[in-house]
Design a protein around this motif. Structure first.
Motif, PDB file in Angstrom:
ATOM      1  N   LYS A  32       0.854  -1.049   0.031  1.00  0.00           N
ATOM      2  CA  LYS A  32      -0.150  -0.042  -0.021  1.00  0.00           C
ATOM      3  C   LYS A  32       0.697   1.217  -0.070  1.00  0.00           C
ATOM      4  O   LYS A  32       0.661   2.215  -0.853  1.00  0.00           O
ATOM      5  N   VAL A  35       2.320   1.833  -3.317  1.00  0.00           N
ATOM      6  CA  VAL A  35       1.590   2.019  -4.451  1.00  0.00           C
ATOM      7  C   VAL A  35       1.189   3.687  -4.168  1.00  0.00           C
ATOM      8  O   VAL A  35       1.416   4.328  -5.357  1.00  0.00           O
ATOM      9  N   LEU A  36       0.979   4.080  -3.125  1.00  0.00           N
ATOM     10  CA  LEU A  36       0.705   5.407  -2.797  1.00  0.00           C
ATOM     11  C   LEU A  36       1.701   6.257  -3.262  1.00  0.00           C
ATOM     12  O   LEU A  36       1.570   7.378  -3.623  1.00  0.00           O
ATOM     13  N   MET A  41      -3.500   4.783  -7.623  1.00  0.00           N
ATOM     14  CA  MET A  41      -4.909   4.724  -6.788  1.00  0.00           C
ATOM     15  C   MET A  41      -5.045   3.429  -5.951  1.00  0.00           C
ATOM     16  O   MET A  41      -4.636   2.452  -6.843  1.00  0.00           O
ATOM     17  N   PHE A  42      -5.014   3.485  -4.742  1.00  0.00           N
ATOM     18  CA  PHE A  42      -5.358   2.181  -4.107  1.00  0.00           C
ATOM     19  C   PHE A  42      -6.788   2.098  -3.709  1.00  0.00           C
ATOM     20  O   PHE A  42      -7.575   3.099  -3.022  1.00  0.00           O
ATOM     21  N   PHE A  43      -7.272   0.951  -4.107  1.00  0.00           N
ATOM     22  CA  PHE A  43      -8.665   0.576  -3.904  1.00  0.00           C
ATOM     23  C   PHE A  43      -9.213  -0.052  -2.970  1.00  0.00           C
ATOM     24  O   PHE A  43     -10.460   0.062  -2.304  1.00  0.00           O
ATOM     25  N   PHE A  67      -5.370  -2.182  -6.521  1.00  0.00           N
ATOM     26  CA  PHE A  67      -4.722  -0.933  -6.854  1.00  0.00           C
ATOM     27  C   PHE A  67      -4.813  -0.752  -8.504  1.00  0.00           C
ATOM     28  O   PHE A  67      -4.729  -1.862  -8.911  1.00  0.00           O
ATOM     29  N   ASN A  69      -3.891   2.173 -12.085  1.00  0.00           N
ATOM     30  CA  ASN A  69      -3.668   3.551 -12.576  1.00  0.00           C
ATOM     31  C   ASN A  69      -4.841   3.504 -13.726  1.00  0.00           C
ATOM     32  O   ASN A  69      -4.586   2.874 -14.862  1.00  0.00           O
ATOM     33  N   PRO A  88      -9.015  -3.659 -11.466  1.00  0.00           N
ATOM     34  CA  PRO A  88      -7.701  -3.267 -11.192  1.00  0.00           C
ATOM     35  C   PRO A  88      -7.008  -4.342 -10.785  1.00  0.00           C
ATOM     36  O   PRO A  88      -7.273  -5.535 -10.914  1.00  0.00           O
TER      37      PRO A  88
END
Length: 141
Positions: A32, A35-36, A41-43, A67, A69, A88
């Protein structure tokens, strides 16, 4: 140089598995964070073990991390709408009986073949580089 341990999988199954040096919770947290940090985008996370255990099944720690893009991922959908089955991006973080933790994801070349997408090579290459970078965060240097 960072070395990633990849568990060989049958060539047709399309799964890439990376051994994590951390617990399931820490592996998810590292993914996480990475990714951030990349602006992706973290779903969310689905705690499969929690759901399974609540339903009466004995499930080892297992979490599905999602996650992506949209600018990149939806290009695959414009080539073949069924590619939306693979977006995603999802990484399965799980623990086996001996306590070892792995992060597994679908190989992007396999996804391209699965959906017959031949006009997005550069985008699939970029997606592969991103997922390799993200999963490298679960290995100690």
């Amino acid at each position: 140089m960072l070395m990633t341990v990849i568990i060989p999988a049958a060539a047709s199954d399309g799964v890439v598995t990376v051994k994590s040096d951390y617990s399931v919770a820490e592996t998810v947290a590292r993914i996480k964070k990475h990714v951030l940090k990349k602006g992706i985008m973290f779903f969310g996370v689905i705690d499969q073990a929690k759901l399974g255990n609540k339903a009466g099944n004995d499930v080892r720690p297992s979490r599905l991390v999602m996650f992506g893009n949209p600018a990149l991922g939806t290009t695959f959908i414009t080539s073949n709408p069924e590619a939306g089955l693979d977006w995603p991006v999802r990484v399965l973080v799980y623990q086996i009986g001996d306590g070892t933790v792995y992060a597994a994801y679908s190989d992007f070349d396999w996804i391209a073949k699965r959906h017959g997408i031949t006009d997005r090579q550069a985008q699939f290459k970029m997606a592969t580089e991103v997922i390799q970078s993200v999963t490298s965060s679960v290995r100690k240097n």
